[in-house]
Design a protein around this motif. Structure first.
Motif, PDB file in Angstrom:
ATOM      1  N   ASP A  18       0.807  -1.205   0.000  1.00 51.06           N
ATOM      2  CA  ASP A  18       0.000   0.000   0.000  1.00 51.06           C
ATOM      3  C   ASP A  18       0.843   1.259   0.000  1.00 51.06           C
ATOM      4  OD1 ASP A  18      -2.321  -1.351  -0.059  1.00 51.06           O
ATOM      5  OD2 ASP A  18      -2.808  -1.137   2.053  1.00 51.06           O
ATOM      6  N   THR A  36      -9.231   8.380  -3.214  1.00 50.90           N
ATOM      7  CA  THR A  36     -10.225   7.522  -2.568  1.00 50.90           C
ATOM      8  C   THR A  36     -10.859   8.226  -1.387  1.00 50.90           C
ATOM      9  OG1 THR A  36      -9.005   5.539  -3.271  1.00 50.90           O
ATOM     10  CG2 THR A  36     -10.591   5.279  -1.484  1.00 50.90           C
ATOM     11  N   GLU A  41     -13.624   6.462  -7.030  1.00 45.33           N
ATOM     12  CA  GLU A  41     -13.255   5.063  -7.166  1.00 45.33           C
ATOM     13  C   GLU A  41     -11.958   4.988  -7.956  1.00 45.33           C
ATOM     14  OE1 GLU A  41     -16.116   2.702  -9.202  1.00 45.33           O
ATOM     15  OE2 GLU A  41     -14.861   0.904  -9.203  1.00 45.33           O
ATOM     16  N   VAL A  43      -8.773   2.500  -9.368  1.00 36.99           N
ATOM     17  CA  VAL A  43      -8.222   1.180  -9.653  1.00 36.99           C
ATOM     18  C   VAL A  43      -6.815   1.362 -10.203  1.00 36.99           C
ATOM     19  CG1 VAL A  43      -8.500  -0.989 -10.887  1.00 36.99           C
ATOM     20  CG2 VAL A  43     -10.531   0.307 -10.206  1.00 36.99           C
ATOM     21  N   ARG A  56      -7.102  -9.505  -8.024  1.00 37.87           N
ATOM     22  CA  ARG A  56      -7.645  -8.213  -7.585  1.00 37.87           C
ATOM     23  C   ARG A  56      -7.664  -8.176  -6.064  1.00 37.87           C
ATOM     24  NH1 ARG A  56     -10.699  -5.491 -11.628  1.00 37.87           N
ATOM     25  NH2 ARG A  56     -10.713  -6.682 -13.575  1.00 37.87           N
ATOM     26  N   ARG A  58      -8.400  -5.315  -2.645  1.00 39.36           N
ATOM     27  CA  ARG A  58      -8.723  -3.980  -2.144  1.00 39.36           C
ATOM     28  C   ARG A  58      -7.684  -3.613  -1.101  1.00 39.36           C
ATOM     29  NH1 ARG A  58     -11.860  -0.158  -4.201  1.00 39.36           N
ATOM     30  NH2 ARG A  58     -13.304  -1.849  -4.760  1.00 39.36           N
ATOM     31  N   SER A  59      -6.947  -2.556  -1.336  1.00 39.52           N
ATOM     32  CA  SER A  59      -5.894  -2.168  -0.409  1.00 39.52           C
ATOM     33  C   SER A  59      -6.499  -1.643   0.888  1.00 39.52           C
ATOM     34  CB  SER A  59      -5.008  -1.083  -1.027  1.00 39.52           C
ATOM     35  OG  SER A  59      -5.666   0.163  -0.999  1.00 39.52           O
ATOM     36  N   GLY A  62      -8.193   1.654   0.569  1.00 38.73           N
ATOM     37  CA  GLY A  62      -9.459   1.808  -0.121  1.00 38.73           C
ATOM     38  C   GLY A  62      -9.460   1.661  -1.624  1.00 38.73           C
ATOM     39  N   TYR A  63      -8.317   1.761  -2.287  1.00 36.08           N
ATOM     40  CA  TYR A  63      -8.314   1.638  -3.739  1.00 36.08           C
ATOM     41  C   TYR A  63      -8.038   0.186  -4.129  1.00 36.08           C
ATOM     42  CZ  TYR A  63      -3.243   2.172  -3.007  1.00 36.08           C
ATOM     43  OH  TYR A  63      -1.954   2.034  -2.565  1.00 36.08           O
ATOM     44  N   GLU A  64      -8.432  -0.160  -5.337  1.00 33.52           N
ATOM     45  CA  GLU A  64      -8.275  -1.525  -5.812  1.00 33.52           C
ATOM     46  C   GLU A  64      -6.986  -1.666  -6.613  1.00 33.52           C
ATOM     47  OE1 GLU A  64     -10.809  -4.935  -8.320  1.00 33.52           O
ATOM     48  OE2 GLU A  64     -11.433  -2.821  -8.351  1.00 33.52           O
TER      49      GLU A  64
END
Length: 411
Positions: A18, A36, A41, A43, A56, A58-59, A62-64
């Motif tokens: 992260d 975020t 949103e 990514v 995939r 989700r960190s 909060g972001y993917e």
């Protein structure tokens, strides 16, 4: 652009965590987290380098993060990664055809290639940030350096810049470089790098006592272009002062070249008679760096060229005045005679003179440090950088809508 719309950033290399350790990865992680927090949103697409981890995730911020299968499952050099960008772009095109983002933002030139391959048939706006330009690196390293940037990269950067909906430069200096590449000034916006102002704060009750002797600190990758030799040579003319170099591993050099550079600096310190006053530290973690910066009377940043100004920003956020090379982003970041002193690049004499002036004036050290922190809080927090970035996105989104209307009329 309103909260809830999707912003997508692409990046050519796995950030691995992260909060990645250095350089562009920090910028990507912090900008994604700030966007975020603002309700967007986000990514982040990154090339998969191993079998580990899900496709995939989700960190925690909060972001993917999406690991894209493109090329071999191992870490590659930029030149090796280039051959995987077609596959990377094909993945993005398939994904975005099903659910297109409002905006795409490519970081580094390789991501620009993949992003524009993906968006050319979709009518999606593309924002491009290079972070460093091949033309500048080629000029700094010289034709005889084995690490000299290829002419292919320079040519591709021109094409990527011209193909982007809008360019984001990290400094005013980069604006001029892009103009030399033929990009109109009207298509470029400056959005600087930011700093975590909470992590890099002026005081902390757990800090050890300040050293009794005067101290200068410098930090960066252990490579010739960081300019550590300039500070070591200057130290010979700065009496009763120690120098601490927080040296990280250079992503551009091999382990052998890394050790050779450390040896070169050690020999230089001996030759200048300052070996006992120079300490090269390889053990400074991200958590410890603010403590080290706060231990300094002043922080010296003397790279040949710096497109991000990260160390200067971190020092200023810690409330420390900066002696900086008048080059790259530091021309914007450091206010000469207000938050620090700007000096000509690669000039030990100028660094020594600036250091003597600062270290002999306690009032100047204090007032410059206060002004430096104030400047960071007003201009360089990541939330402010995210706001500026969203304004760039908002200028591009109507272009997308117009392109779609034109396409429908054409059909």
């Amino acid at each position: 652009m309103v909260a809830g719309q999707a912003n997508y950033l692409t990046e050519y290399e796995n950030p691995c965590s992260d909060v990645p350790s250095q350089g562009m990865h920090v910028h990507l992680a912090e900008l994604s987290a700030a966007l975020t927090r603002a309700g967007h949103e986000v990514v982040v697409y990154t090339r998969r380098e191993s079998k580990d981890g899900p496709d995939r995730v989700r960190s925690a911020r909060g972001y993917e993060i999406v690991q894209v299968p493109a090329g071999p499952l191992k870490r590659l050099s930029p030149s090796e990664t280039a051959s995987a960008m077609g596959e990377f772009g094909g993945f993005l095109e398939r994904e975005w055809r099903e659910r297109g983002p409002d905006i795409t933002h490519a970081h580094f030139w390789l991501s620009g290639v993949a992003t524009q391959l993906a968006t050319r048939s979709l009518g999606l706006p593309t924002v491009q940030t290079f972070h460093s330009l091949g033309t500048v690196e080629h000029r700094l390293r010289g034709d005889g350096d084995p690490e000299t940037v290829s002419t292919d990269r320079i040519r591709i950067e021109r094409l990527v810049a011209r193909g982007a909906t809008r360019m984001v430069a990290t400094s005013s200096d980069e604006i001029f470089e892009l103009a030399r590449m033929g990009l109109p000034r009207t298509r470029t916006t400056v959005v600087p790098c930011g700093v975590d102002a909470e992590h890099f704060r002026p005081t902390d009750p757990t800090d050890p006592p300040r050293p009794k002797r005067k101290r200068l600190v410098t930090a960066g990758p252990l490579e010739p272009t960081s300019g550590f030799d300039t500070v070591i040579e200057a130290l010979a003319a700065i009496p009763d002062t120690d120098l601490v170099i927080a040296a990280s591993r250079s992503p551009e050099l091999s382990a052998r070249a890394d050790e050779q550079e450390k040896s070169r600096l050690t020999k230089l310190a001996r030759a200048r008679g300052v070996h006992g006053r120079v300490r090269i530290r390889r053990d400074v973690s991200p958590a410890e760096l603010p403590v080290l910066l706060r231990s300094a009377d002043a922080v010296v940043c003397t790279p040949w060229h710096d497109p991000s100004g990260t160390t200067a920003l971190q020092a200023m956020s810690c409330g420390r005045p900066v002696i900086a090379s008048a080059t790259g982003s530091m021309l914007d970041t450091v206010l000469d005679d207000a938050t620090g002193l700007l000096v000509p690049a690669r000039s030990p004499e100028a660094v020594a003179g600036a250091a003597r002036r600062l270290l002999s004036d306690a009032t100047m050290l204090t007032t410059f440090g206060i002004a430096a922190r104030d400047r960071v809080m007003a201009r360089y927090t990541w939330d402010r950088i995210a706001e500026d970035t969203v304004r760039v996105y908002e200028r591009c989104v109507p272009v997308r809508r117009t392109a779609h209307r034109t396409a429908r009329i054409g059909v």
